[in-house]
Design a protein around this motif. Structure first.
Motif, PDB file in Angstrom:
ATOM      1  N   TYR A  65       0.831  -1.213   0.000  1.00 16.06           N
ATOM      2  CA  TYR A  65       0.000   0.000   0.000  1.00 16.06           C
ATOM      3  C   TYR A  65       0.860   1.256   0.000  1.00 16.06           C
ATOM      4  CZ  TYR A  65      -4.380  -2.480   0.559  1.00 16.06           C
ATOM      5  OH  TYR A  65      -5.471  -3.264   0.334  1.00 16.06           O
TER       6      TYR A  65
ATOM      7  N   ARG B 152       1.681   2.892  -3.215  1.00 20.31           N
ATOM      8  CA  ARG B 152       0.659   3.676  -3.907  1.00 20.31           C
ATOM      9  C   ARG B 152       0.446   5.043  -3.276  1.00 20.31           C
ATOM     10  NH1 ARG B 152       0.533  -1.439  -4.501  1.00 20.31           N
ATOM     11  NH2 ARG B 152      -0.254  -2.391  -6.396  1.00 20.31           N
TER      12      ARG B 152
ATOM     13  N   TYR C 273       3.138   7.608  -5.999  1.00 22.77           N
ATOM     14  CA  TYR C 273       3.326   6.502  -6.925  1.00 22.77           C
ATOM     15  C   TYR C 273       4.507   6.684  -7.873  1.00 22.77           C
ATOM     16  CZ  TYR C 273      -0.519   9.555  -8.426  1.00 22.77           C
ATOM     17  OH  TYR C 273      -1.323  10.615  -8.647  1.00 22.77           O
ATOM     18  N   PHE C 274       5.198   7.822  -7.802  1.00 20.29           N
ATOM     19  CA  PHE C 274       6.461   7.911  -8.533  1.00 20.29           C
ATOM     20  C   PHE C 274       7.578   7.221  -7.756  1.00 20.29           C
ATOM     21  CE2 PHE C 274       4.530  11.652 -10.583  1.00 20.29           C
ATOM     22  CZ  PHE C 274       4.728  11.273 -11.880  1.00 20.29           C
TER      23      PHE C 274
ATOM     24  N   ARG D 296      13.095   8.077 -17.135  1.00 13.07           N
ATOM     25  CA  ARG D 296      12.283   7.324 -16.184  1.00 13.07           C
ATOM     26  C   ARG D 296      12.174   5.870 -16.635  1.00 13.07           C
ATOM     27  NH1 ARG D 296       6.679   6.124 -16.038  1.00 13.07           N
ATOM     28  NH2 ARG D 296       6.021   5.635 -13.927  1.00 13.07           N
ATOM     29  N   GLU D 297      11.949   5.668 -17.906  1.00 15.66           N
ATOM     30  CA  GLU D 297      11.806   4.299 -18.413  1.00 15.66           C
ATOM     31  C   GLU D 297      13.058   3.483 -18.123  1.00 15.66           C
ATOM     32  OE1 GLU D 297       9.369   2.668 -19.784  1.00 15.66           O
ATOM     33  OE2 GLU D 297       7.923   4.291 -19.860  1.00 15.66           O
TER      34      GLU D 297
ATOM     35  N   ASP E 139      13.285   0.204 -15.747  1.00 15.83           N
ATOM     36  CA  ASP E 139      13.806  -1.097 -16.172  1.00 15.83           C
ATOM     37  C   ASP E 139      14.590  -1.755 -15.037  1.00 15.83           C
ATOM     38  OD1 ASP E 139      12.685  -0.907 -18.581  1.00 15.83           O
ATOM     39  OD2 ASP E 139      14.508  -0.381 -19.684  1.00 15.83           O
TER      40      ASP E 139
ATOM     41  N   ARG F 147       7.130  -2.407 -12.523  1.00 17.37           N
ATOM     42  CA  ARG F 147       7.684  -1.120 -12.924  1.00 17.37           C
ATOM     43  C   ARG F 147       7.461  -0.053 -11.856  1.00 17.37           C
ATOM     44  NH1 ARG F 147       7.810   0.658 -18.253  1.00 17.37           N
ATOM     45  NH2 ARG F 147       6.322   2.275 -17.801  1.00 17.37           N
ATOM     46  N   MET F 148       6.238   0.080 -11.451  1.00 15.68           N
ATOM     47  CA  MET F 148       5.914   1.201 -10.561  1.00 15.68           C
ATOM     48  C   MET F 148       5.734   0.781  -9.110  1.00 15.68           C
ATOM     49  SD  MET F 148       3.277   3.530 -12.645  1.00 15.68           S
ATOM     50  CE  MET F 148       2.825   4.668 -11.377  1.00 15.68           C
ATOM     51  N   MET F 149       4.958  -0.250  -8.903  1.00 13.67           N
ATOM     52  CA  MET F 149       4.628  -0.646  -7.537  1.00 13.67           C
ATOM     53  C   MET F 149       5.594  -1.739  -7.107  1.00 13.67           C
ATOM     54  SD  MET F 149       2.358   1.430  -7.178  1.00 13.67           S
ATOM     55  CE  MET F 149       1.251   2.426  -8.136  1.00 13.67           C
TER      56      MET F 149
END
Lengths: 208, 585
Positions: B277, B280, B283-284, B352-353, B357, B366-368
């Motif tokens: 949690y 989130r 989230y960056f 960012r990509e 990676d 990727r994000m979480m």
């Protein structure tokens, strides 16, 4: 002329190939629409970041003719519900949907928009935007990868392909009433469930 | 660790010596800090500010002690010159929780006190604008109270009972379609119910004036609403600005459109369930959110759960990569807000990509990322990742930040739009509890990595980035400085990365949590991210509070915007760099 437009049963003379296409009205109508879906520039939560990443260079939404995102609902025909819809936000989301001109599609992006996701048990979270809006495509994931979103957009295109100009709702005679905007009361009140809810409350003797 | 405890005890003793009648040591097991007499709170805080130099009130929150029938307000306060945090508490009866408001002394408490009122129902006497902040006016009840139940209540604590008893799916929605837990207020009449009106919303702003000038022309002030659906608010944030011509004379931020009940859900969850949690929240920066939460829980768990060396290094590497990622995106979106529609943002997304990676390779998402565990990290770096990160931090990232610098920093429009706009003086920044880049761009070199080091940050050589004008341009530039410093830390960390274990204990689902409280804070990319946890010895936290940097940085938004043009509002908001997941939680 791309071959996907031609109907194979008509033979086009060799000298006119590539310049003339014989097709149906439905097909050319949908062909035009499928490559110019304008999504709304409308981010709700984490998924919006992946939506922006999809618009970025690596995944490049522009390949599908969808890179033009407009913040105004009046100029859009695809609403990507990208993230958790809260009770405080849902009146605005419904209002935005009502403001979009036909034809319009809704893509529910991510677990939260599709069914509440990890926040489903929260007191301020809607367990899925499909309780209010008619959703065309659900994209699972938390958040969905850009590839998943692209796949969802391709599903929208497939849906467009199958529509017929004689049957679509925006050319029918029935008036579009829109969706009633829910009210923020002691809790969120959906006007469609309102009579039943109030009857229940009256039975319990809660109301004056 | 022990040095720190003795230092805190020394300060506590000094304070008790000075105010023997007003304060006493919090003697509950596992608790720290001082309990202050409610009636003496304001004079005490005043003296603490003037005599002891505690000038930055960082976190205000409440705890509902239902079994003891009392409410507690918890204050975390520190010196902006550095040092550890002082914890202060005020206890009030649960039936009538009234606490004097500290807004007159620390304006930065304004939003946090409103939040405590909204979610816990603690009334702050003397607060200039005490109304709900995350929920809407008219919502029934205060959700974070322990006896309050959600519409679809399922149980007090997770894990819940089987949802598929004997193969049949059972859902609360079907067994409770009318949401029995919703309590309608006395005499609620649906026919006459008036939802949250705009007038109510604007109560905080002064009334709209009509003036007649010398020429006999009538001028009227104008109210402009931005958001919640607005491309420049970085999500679902809303500002209501009152304008005189083009000049902003008043501003009311409205939030809560992404209030996802992080804290209520967190108190129902077990400790380890909360880790995903926290991803989130902002989230960056899921990695640094994990970091803060892991620190807070490890503090509770004690020495046994101190992460091994390699895990410490991996944590620092991930947190600093997150900072670079966040600042690149902040720069990109800030330029978006200035009107450079999407080109700089696309450059930022490119970097960012590449960082994502790395995250995907180590964490699987990727994000979480959900990468940290209590006592370490979940898995080791995959083969070749060290070399990949080394290449990134030695070659790619320094070059890219220089490129962004060359393209943007001296751009005439950027300079023209941002220099001298939205100034926040150092005094104001401290008073408004600003943290992170916002505070440092105002000339206060406060960085938790230096001021109160956690993890292994005391081993690295880096400078605390600081800029002195406090305007939008400096807040933009300081992000470049911080990226460069982060690259320095990364280079040192990757060069000295030791081999070894990555988890101090066996992977576990449940932990034996001692009673007590803890506050873990990290210098997140947006500022001080703090987690306040109260444990009652069970598997679930009794209280779980997030001190969100972007939420509290917004307290100063009105101050920054007054007297500026309406077009600059967007630039000022962009320069604070908020993320709505964290603002509303």
């Amino acid at each position: 002329m791309p071959d996907e437009l031609n109907k194979s049963e008509y033979n086009i003379p060799p000298e006119m190939e590539g310049t003339v296409a014989i097709t149906t009205l439905d097909r050319i109508y949908n062909w035009g629409r499928r490559y110019s879906v304008w999504p709304m520039f409308f981010g709700l939560a984490c998924c919006a970041i992946e939506m922006i990443a999809t618009a970025g260079a690596r995944f490049d939404m522009a390949r599908f003719g969808m890179e033009i995102m407009r913040p105004s609902p009046r100029q859009c025909d695809l609403m990507i519900v990208s993230g958790t819809v809260t009770k405080k936000m849902v009146p605005q989301v419904v209002r935005l949907y009502n403001q979009m001109p036909e034809p319009k599609y809704v893509l529910s992006m991510g677990a939260c928009a599709s069914g509440g996701g990890p926040f489903k048990r929260g007191y301020n979270v809607i367990a899925g935007i499909d309780k209010y809006l008619p959703v065309d495509v659900y994209v699972p994931g938390c958040p969905p990868t850009p590839q998943a979103l692209l796949f969802g957009l391709m599903k929208i295109q497939e849906k467009i392909d199958k529509e017929s100009i004689s049957e679509v709702r925006w050319y029918s005679d029935e008036p579009d009433e829109g969706i009633p905007v829910p009210i923020l009361g002691p809790d969120l009140i959906d006007l469609r469930d309102f009579p039943a809810l109030m009857k229940k409350e009256q039975e319990k003797g809660n109301l004056a | 660790m022990n040095d720190q405890t003795t230092a805190i005890n020394k300060i506590n003793q000094a304070i008790i010596k000075r105010f023997p009648d007003w304060v006493q040591i919090d003697e509950r097991e596992g608790y720290e800090g001082l309990v202050v007499e409610t009636a003496q709170l304001i004079p005490f805080m005043e003296a603490l500010q003037d005599e002891f130099g505690y000038d930055s009130l960082t976190s205000v929150t409440g705890v509902d002690y239902l079994p003891e029938d009392k409410m507690e307000v918890v204050y975390h306060i520190y010196k902006s010159t550095g040092g550890s945090i002082l914890v202060l508490k005020v206890q009030v009866p649960r039936s009538n929780p009234v606490v004097p408001s500290l807004v007159s002394l620390f304006p930065g408490a304004a939003f946090q006190e409103r939040e405590a009122w909204d979610l816990l129902g603690i009334r702050f006497e003397g607060h200039p604008n005490l109304k709900r902040i995350l929920m809407w006016e008219g919502f029934a009840g205060h959700p974070l109270r322990k006896d309050w139940r959600e519409a679809f209540y399922e149980g007090e604590f997770k894990p819940y009972e089987d949802r598929w008893p004997e193969g049949k799916v059972s859902k609360v929605e079907t067994s409770n379609p009318y949401q029995e837990n919703i309590r309608y207020p006395e005499g609620f009449n649906p026919e006459t119910w008036i939802p949250d009106t705009e007038e109510l919303l604007l109560q905080g702003t002064a009334s709209i004036k009509t003036e007649t000038d010398d020429m006999g022309l009538e001028t009227e002030q104008l109210v402009v609403n931005l958001g919640p659906q607005h491309p420049s608010t970085h999500g679902v944030f809303r500002m209501v600005a009152k304008l005189e011509g083009e000049t902003v004379v008043d501003l009311e931020p409205v939030m809560g459109y992404l209030h996802r009940n992080h804290e209520k859900i967190g108190e129902r969850n077990t400790y380890s369930m909360n880790m995903p949690y926290t991803d989130r929240l902002d989230y960056f920066c899921s990695m640094s959110n994990n970091f803060g939460y892991a620190l807070a829980v490890e503090k509770l768990l004690g020495e046994k759960y101190q992460p091994p060396e390699r895990a410490q290094y991996i944590r620092v590497i991930m947190a600093e990569l997150t900072r670079i990622l966040n600042h690149f995106m902040a720069i990109g979106f800030f330029l978006n807000d200035l009107g450079a529609y999407f080109t700089p943002a696309l450059y930022a997304i490119k970097e960012r990509e590449l960082i994502l990676d790395i995250f995907e390779a180590v964490a699987g998402s990727r994000m979480m990322c959900n990468y940290f565990r209590f006592g370490g990290v979940v898995r080791d770096l995959p083969d070749g990742m060290e070399e990949h990160i080394r290449k990134m931090v030695y070659e790619r990232l320094p070059r890219q930040v220089d490129e962004m610098d060359r393209y943007l920093v001296e751009n005439e429009i950027v300079v023209g739009r941002s220099q001298g706009v939205g100034v926040l003086t150092p005094e104001q920044a401290i008073a408004y509890s600003a943290v992170g880049p916002v505070l440092r761009a105002s000339g206060v070199p406060y960085d938790i990595r230096r001021a109160d080091p956690y993890s292994i940050y005391d081993r690295f050589e880096f400078d605390v980035a600081v800029r002195y004008h406090g305007d939008v341009y400096d807040r933009f530039l300081i992000r470049y400085d911080e990226i460069r410093q982060s690259i320095r830390i990364l280079q040192q960390a990757i060069d000295t990365l030791p081999e070894g274990e990555i988890l101090a204990n066996k992977p576990a689902y449940k932990f034996r949590m001692p009673k007590g409280e803890s506050y873990g804070r990290v210098e997140g990319p947006k500022g001080e991210l703090g987690f306040y946890i109260v444990s009652d010895g069970t598997d679930n936290p009794w209280r779980y509070h997030v001190r969100a940097p972007s939420f509290i940085n917004l307290t100063g938004l009105r101050e920054m915007s007054l007297g500026e043009k309406v077009a600059d509002l967007v630039a000022i908001l962009g320069s604070i760099d908020i993320v709505l997941g964290e603002v509303d939680r």
